[in-house]
Design a protein around this motif. Structure first.
Motif, PDB file in Angstrom:
ATOM      1  N   HIS A 135      -0.464   2.491  -3.102  1.00 61.22           N
ATOM      2  CA  HIS A 135      -1.092   3.521  -2.669  1.00 61.22           C
ATOM      3  C   HIS A 135      -2.135   2.819  -1.438  1.00 61.22           C
ATOM      4  CE1 HIS A 135       0.934   6.662  -4.433  1.00 61.22           C
ATOM      5  NE2 HIS A 135       0.247   6.632  -5.492  1.00 61.22           N
ATOM      6  N   CYS A 136      -3.199   2.111  -2.154  1.00 61.95           N
ATOM      7  CA  CYS A 136      -4.093   1.497  -1.390  1.00 61.95           C
ATOM      8  C   CYS A 136      -4.157  -0.087  -1.334  1.00 61.95           C
ATOM      9  CB  CYS A 136      -5.516   2.258  -2.057  1.00 61.95           C
ATOM     10  SG  CYS A 136      -5.987   1.361  -3.664  1.00 61.95           S
ATOM     11  N   CYS A 158      -1.620  -2.193  -5.553  1.00 65.97           N
ATOM     12  CA  CYS A 158      -1.371  -0.708  -5.681  1.00 65.97           C
ATOM     13  C   CYS A 158      -0.713  -0.160  -4.543  1.00 65.97           C
ATOM     14  CB  CYS A 158      -2.653   0.116  -5.746  1.00 65.97           C
ATOM     15  SG  CYS A 158      -2.827   1.747  -5.538  1.00 65.97           S
ATOM     16  N   CYS A 183      -4.840   0.737 -10.975  1.00 57.93           N
ATOM     17  CA  CYS A 183      -5.540   0.496  -9.597  1.00 57.93           C
ATOM     18  C   CYS A 183      -6.949   0.424 -10.051  1.00 57.93           C
ATOM     19  CB  CYS A 183      -5.117   1.222  -8.403  1.00 57.93           C
ATOM     20  SG  CYS A 183      -5.836   0.566  -7.118  1.00 57.93           S
ATOM     21  N   CYS A 206      -8.626   2.819  -6.640  1.00 57.79           N
ATOM     22  CA  CYS A 206      -8.215   4.447  -6.473  1.00 57.79           C
ATOM     23  C   CYS A 206      -7.800   4.841  -8.018  1.00 57.79           C
ATOM     24  CB  CYS A 206      -7.086   4.612  -5.476  1.00 57.79           C
ATOM     25  SG  CYS A 206      -5.509   4.216  -6.099  1.00 57.79           S
ATOM     26  N   GLY A 231      -5.252  -1.959  -3.657  1.00 56.07           N
ATOM     27  CA  GLY A 231      -6.203  -2.677  -4.536  1.00 56.07           C
ATOM     28  C   GLY A 231      -5.474  -3.040  -5.550  1.00 56.07           C
TER      29      GLY A 231
HETATM   30 ZN   LIG Z   1      -4.970   2.109  -5.382  1.00 57.43          ZN
END
Ligand SMILES: [Zn+2]
Length: 125
Positions: free
Chosen positions: A28-29, A26, A5, A8, A31
């Motif tokens: 998680h985020c 991503c 990513c 992050c 991105g």
């Molecule tokens: Zn990320």
């Protein structure tokens, strides 16, 4: 193969990511994900750079292959090893900024010279 990513710096196995929608995002985020490589002009990921500094500080020998040794911060690693009394082995078709600092220079393309070096080391081991 990993993807990373750009926001992050989380890494994922490529086969664990859904590429149905591009660019891949991503989990998680959200991105953008890219291959976990460093492209020309792209900064080295901070976690990798930190690991490089740590290893360079501990190294008593470094092989410097296929680089002009002019792009910082990576260009500092062999200089640091040399300043602490370590040995440098350069593998390069041409002289570089650090050639004069090297204990050994193996002239030629890294893709040809490094396999030969590995073979020689294996025979001695
Ligand atoms: Zn990320």
């Amino acid at each position: 193969m990993l993807v990373r990513c750009i926001e992050c710096v989380a890494r994922f196995r490529r086969d664990a990511i859904d590429f149905a929608e591009l660019p891949p995002r991503c989990p998680h985020c959200t991105g953008i994900l890219k291959s976990d490589t460093v492209s020309f002009g792209e900064p080295i990921p901070p976690d990798v750079l930190e690991g490089c500094f740590e290893e360079a500080e501990r190294a008593d020998c470094m092989i410097v292959a296929g680089t002009s040794a002019t792009v910082y911060p990576a260009a500092q690693f062999p200089v640091s090893v040399h300043q602490r009394g370590g040995d440098l082995v350069e593998v390069n078709p041409y002289e570089s900024e650090i050639t004069q600092l090297c204990r050994h220079t193996l002239q030629g393309p890294a893709g040809e010279i490094l396999p030969l070096l590995v073979e020689r080391v294996r025979r001695r081991a």
